[in-house]
Design a protein around this motif. Structure first.
Motif, PDB file in Angstrom:
ATOM      1  N   VAL A  46       0.814  -1.224   0.000  1.00  0.00           N
ATOM      2  CA  VAL A  46       0.000   0.000   0.000  1.00  0.00           C
ATOM      3  C   VAL A  46       0.847   1.274   0.000  1.00  0.00           C
ATOM      4  O   VAL A  46       0.586   2.170  -0.810  1.00  0.00           O
ATOM      5  N   PRO A  47       1.865   1.428   0.838  1.00  0.00           N
ATOM      6  CA  PRO A  47       2.644   2.679   0.790  1.00  0.00           C
ATOM      7  C   PRO A  47       3.287   2.923  -0.572  1.00  0.00           C
ATOM      8  O   PRO A  47       3.310   4.049  -1.062  1.00  0.00           O
ATOM      9  N   PHE A  48       3.782   1.869  -1.201  1.00  0.00           N
ATOM     10  CA  PHE A  48       4.359   1.999  -2.535  1.00  0.00           C
ATOM     11  C   PHE A  48       3.296   2.444  -3.540  1.00  0.00           C
ATOM     12  O   PHE A  48       3.542   3.323  -4.370  1.00  0.00           O
ATOM     13  N   ILE A  49       2.116   1.861  -3.470  1.00  0.00           N
ATOM     14  CA  ILE A  49       1.036   2.199  -4.407  1.00  0.00           C
ATOM     15  C   ILE A  49       0.589   3.640  -4.202  1.00  0.00           C
ATOM     16  O   ILE A  49       0.368   4.374  -5.171  1.00  0.00           O
ATOM     17  N   VAL A  50       0.468   4.070  -2.954  1.00  0.00           N
ATOM     18  CA  VAL A  50       0.075   5.458  -2.671  1.00  0.00           C
ATOM     19  C   VAL A  50       1.102   6.424  -3.237  1.00  0.00           C
ATOM     20  O   VAL A  50       0.755   7.434  -3.852  1.00  0.00           O
ATOM     21  N   GLU A  51       2.374   6.112  -3.061  1.00  0.00           N
ATOM     22  CA  GLU A  51       3.436   6.984  -3.578  1.00  0.00           C
ATOM     23  C   GLU A  51       3.470   6.950  -5.108  1.00  0.00           C
ATOM     24  O   GLU A  51       3.583   7.982  -5.762  1.00  0.00           O
ATOM     25  N   CYS A  52       3.339   5.781  -5.660  1.00  0.00           N
ATOM     26  CA  CYS A  52       3.461   5.593  -7.094  1.00  0.00           C
ATOM     27  C   CYS A  52       2.328   6.284  -7.863  1.00  0.00           C
ATOM     28  O   CYS A  52       2.552   6.914  -8.886  1.00  0.00           O
ATOM     29  N   PHE A  53       1.100   6.158  -7.352  1.00  0.00           N
ATOM     30  CA  PHE A  53      -0.053   6.724  -8.043  1.00  0.00           C
ATOM     31  C   PHE A  53      -0.409   8.119  -7.555  1.00  0.00           C
ATOM     32  O   PHE A  53      -1.386   8.707  -8.018  1.00  0.00           O
ATOM     33  N   ASN A  54       0.354   8.633  -6.604  1.00  0.00           N
ATOM     34  CA  ASN A  54       0.177  10.003  -6.116  1.00  0.00           C
ATOM     35  C   ASN A  54      -1.271  10.260  -5.677  1.00  0.00           C
ATOM     36  O   ASN A  54      -1.929  11.174  -6.166  1.00  0.00           O
ATOM     37  N   GLY A  57      -3.691  12.933  -1.637  1.00  0.00           N
ATOM     38  CA  GLY A  57      -4.793  13.867  -1.429  1.00  0.00           C
ATOM     39  C   GLY A  57      -6.161  13.222  -1.548  1.00  0.00           C
ATOM     40  O   GLY A  57      -7.160  13.769  -1.093  1.00  0.00           O
ATOM     41  N   VAL A  58      -6.223  12.046  -2.128  1.00  0.00           N
ATOM     42  CA  VAL A  58      -7.497  11.375  -2.362  1.00  0.00           C
ATOM     43  C   VAL A  58      -7.797  10.351  -1.274  1.00  0.00           C
ATOM     44  O   VAL A  58      -8.925  10.235  -0.811  1.00  0.00           O
ATOM     45  N   ALA A  59      -6.774   9.590  -0.892  1.00  0.00           N
ATOM     46  CA  ALA A  59      -6.966   8.554   0.123  1.00  0.00           C
ATOM     47  C   ALA A  59      -5.679   8.361   0.907  1.00  0.00           C
ATOM     48  O   ALA A  59      -4.587   8.548   0.385  1.00  0.00           O
ATOM     49  N   LYS A 103      -2.437  -0.819 -14.505  1.00  0.00           N
ATOM     50  CA  LYS A 103      -3.655  -0.064 -14.211  1.00  0.00           C
ATOM     51  C   LYS A 103      -3.251   1.361 -13.876  1.00  0.00           C
ATOM     52  O   LYS A 103      -2.174   1.603 -13.347  1.00  0.00           O
ATOM     53  N   GLN A 104      -4.140   2.281 -14.154  1.00  0.00           N
ATOM     54  CA  GLN A 104      -3.816   3.683 -13.951  1.00  0.00           C
ATOM     55  C   GLN A 104      -4.484   4.228 -12.703  1.00  0.00           C
ATOM     56  O   GLN A 104      -5.269   3.544 -12.040  1.00  0.00           O
ATOM     57  N   ARG A 105      -4.178   5.460 -12.431  1.00  0.00           N
ATOM     58  CA  ARG A 105      -4.633   6.111 -11.202  1.00  0.00           C
ATOM     59  C   ARG A 105      -6.148   6.091 -11.078  1.00  0.00           C
ATOM     60  O   ARG A 105      -6.703   5.806 -10.024  1.00  0.00           O
ATOM     61  N   HIS A 106      -6.842   6.377 -12.165  1.00  0.00           N
ATOM     62  CA  HIS A 106      -8.303   6.429 -12.080  1.00  0.00           C
ATOM     63  C   HIS A 106      -8.906   5.048 -11.831  1.00  0.00           C
ATOM     64  O   HIS A 106      -9.978   4.939 -11.249  1.00  0.00           O
ATOM     65  N   HIS A 107      -8.227   3.974 -12.260  1.00  0.00           N
ATOM     66  CA  HIS A 107      -8.703   2.630 -11.939  1.00  0.00           C
ATOM     67  C   HIS A 107      -8.643   2.395 -10.429  1.00  0.00           C
ATOM     68  O   HIS A 107      -9.587   1.872  -9.830  1.00  0.00           O
ATOM     69  N   LEU A 108      -7.534   2.795  -9.842  1.00  0.00           N
ATOM     70  CA  LEU A 108      -7.358   2.631  -8.408  1.00  0.00           C
ATOM     71  C   LEU A 108      -8.406   3.417  -7.633  1.00  0.00           C
ATOM     72  O   LEU A 108      -9.037   2.898  -6.709  1.00  0.00           O
ATOM     73  N   ALA A 110     -11.355   4.563  -8.711  1.00  0.00           N
ATOM     74  CA  ALA A 110     -12.713   4.079  -8.954  1.00  0.00           C
ATOM     75  C   ALA A 110     -12.994   2.761  -8.237  1.00  0.00           C
ATOM     76  O   ALA A 110     -14.092   2.545  -7.733  1.00  0.00           O
ATOM     77  N   GLN A 111     -12.004   1.874  -8.165  1.00  0.00           N
ATOM     78  CA  GLN A 111     -12.236   0.552  -7.587  1.00  0.00           C
ATOM     79  C   GLN A 111     -12.048   0.493  -6.084  1.00  0.00           C
ATOM     80  O   GLN A 111     -12.740  -0.271  -5.408  1.00  0.00           O
ATOM     81  N   TYR A 112     -11.124   1.263  -5.543  1.00  0.00           N
ATOM     82  CA  TYR A 112     -10.772   1.071  -4.140  1.00  0.00           C
ATOM     83  C   TYR A 112     -10.930   2.307  -3.258  1.00  0.00           C
ATOM     84  O   TYR A 112     -10.831   2.183  -2.050  1.00  0.00           O
ATOM     85  N   VAL A 113     -11.141   3.467  -3.846  1.00  0.00           N
ATOM     86  CA  VAL A 113     -11.249   4.665  -3.019  1.00  0.00           C
ATOM     87  C   VAL A 113     -12.696   5.122  -2.913  1.00  0.00           C
ATOM     88  O   VAL A 113     -13.190   5.375  -1.823  1.00  0.00           O
TER      89      VAL A 113
END
Length: 142
Positions: A46-54, A57-59, A103-108, A110-113
């Motif tokens: 999760v920390p890597f994904i949050v950093e990677c997809f920036n 501010g959203v989650a 997968k791109q930022r909007h996929h993340l 839309a699916q998980y936030v």
């Protein structure tokens, strides 16, 4: 920086070989252990994904971890080892897609936030189709 993060994601994937190469589980406890291992690796990513997809501010990472836990708990009633193995493979594939940035930022988001009950029509974000132009257009095509 994206290339660097992408390489870090690839390095993380190499550690998942044990989940993929072990084949099918012999019994329920072994399948449950594989599910638990996938859960641990997902939460640790999760920390890597949050950093990677920036998405700071959203989650928050805590919100993503909570959502992952919720997704795993939806399937707690499954006792078939083959079904659990299939879900582990699907979950691992989903995690790999995020780690390799397939997968791109909007996929993340839309699916998980976003909440499952999110309906843009209720919030007035999407036009309900009540414009004159749309009414005339639909009447002309009827």
């Amino acid at each position: 920086m994206t290339r660097y993060l992408s390489m870090r994601g690839y390095d993380r994937l190499m550690s998942f070989k044990s989940l993929v190469q072990s084949g099918s589980s012999k019994d329920l406890p072994e399948a449950q252990e594989r599910v638990l291992e996938l859960y641990r690796r997902s939460v640790r990513s999760v920390p890597f994904i949050v950093e990677c997809f920036n998405i700071e501010g959203v989650a928050t990472p805590a919100q993503l971890r909570s959502r992952i836990m919720k997704e795993f708990r939806k399937k707690t009633d499954i006792t078939n080892p083959r079904a659990l193995d299939l879900l582990v493979v699907k979950g691992l594939e989903e995690l790999m897609m995020f780690l390799t940035q397939t997968k791109q930022r909007h996929h993340l988001i839309a699916q998980y936030v976003q909440e499952e009950s999110f309906d843009p029509r209720k919030l007035g974000i999407i036009d309900r189709g009540e414009s004159e132009f749309l009414k005339k257009f639909l009447e002309g095509n009827a």
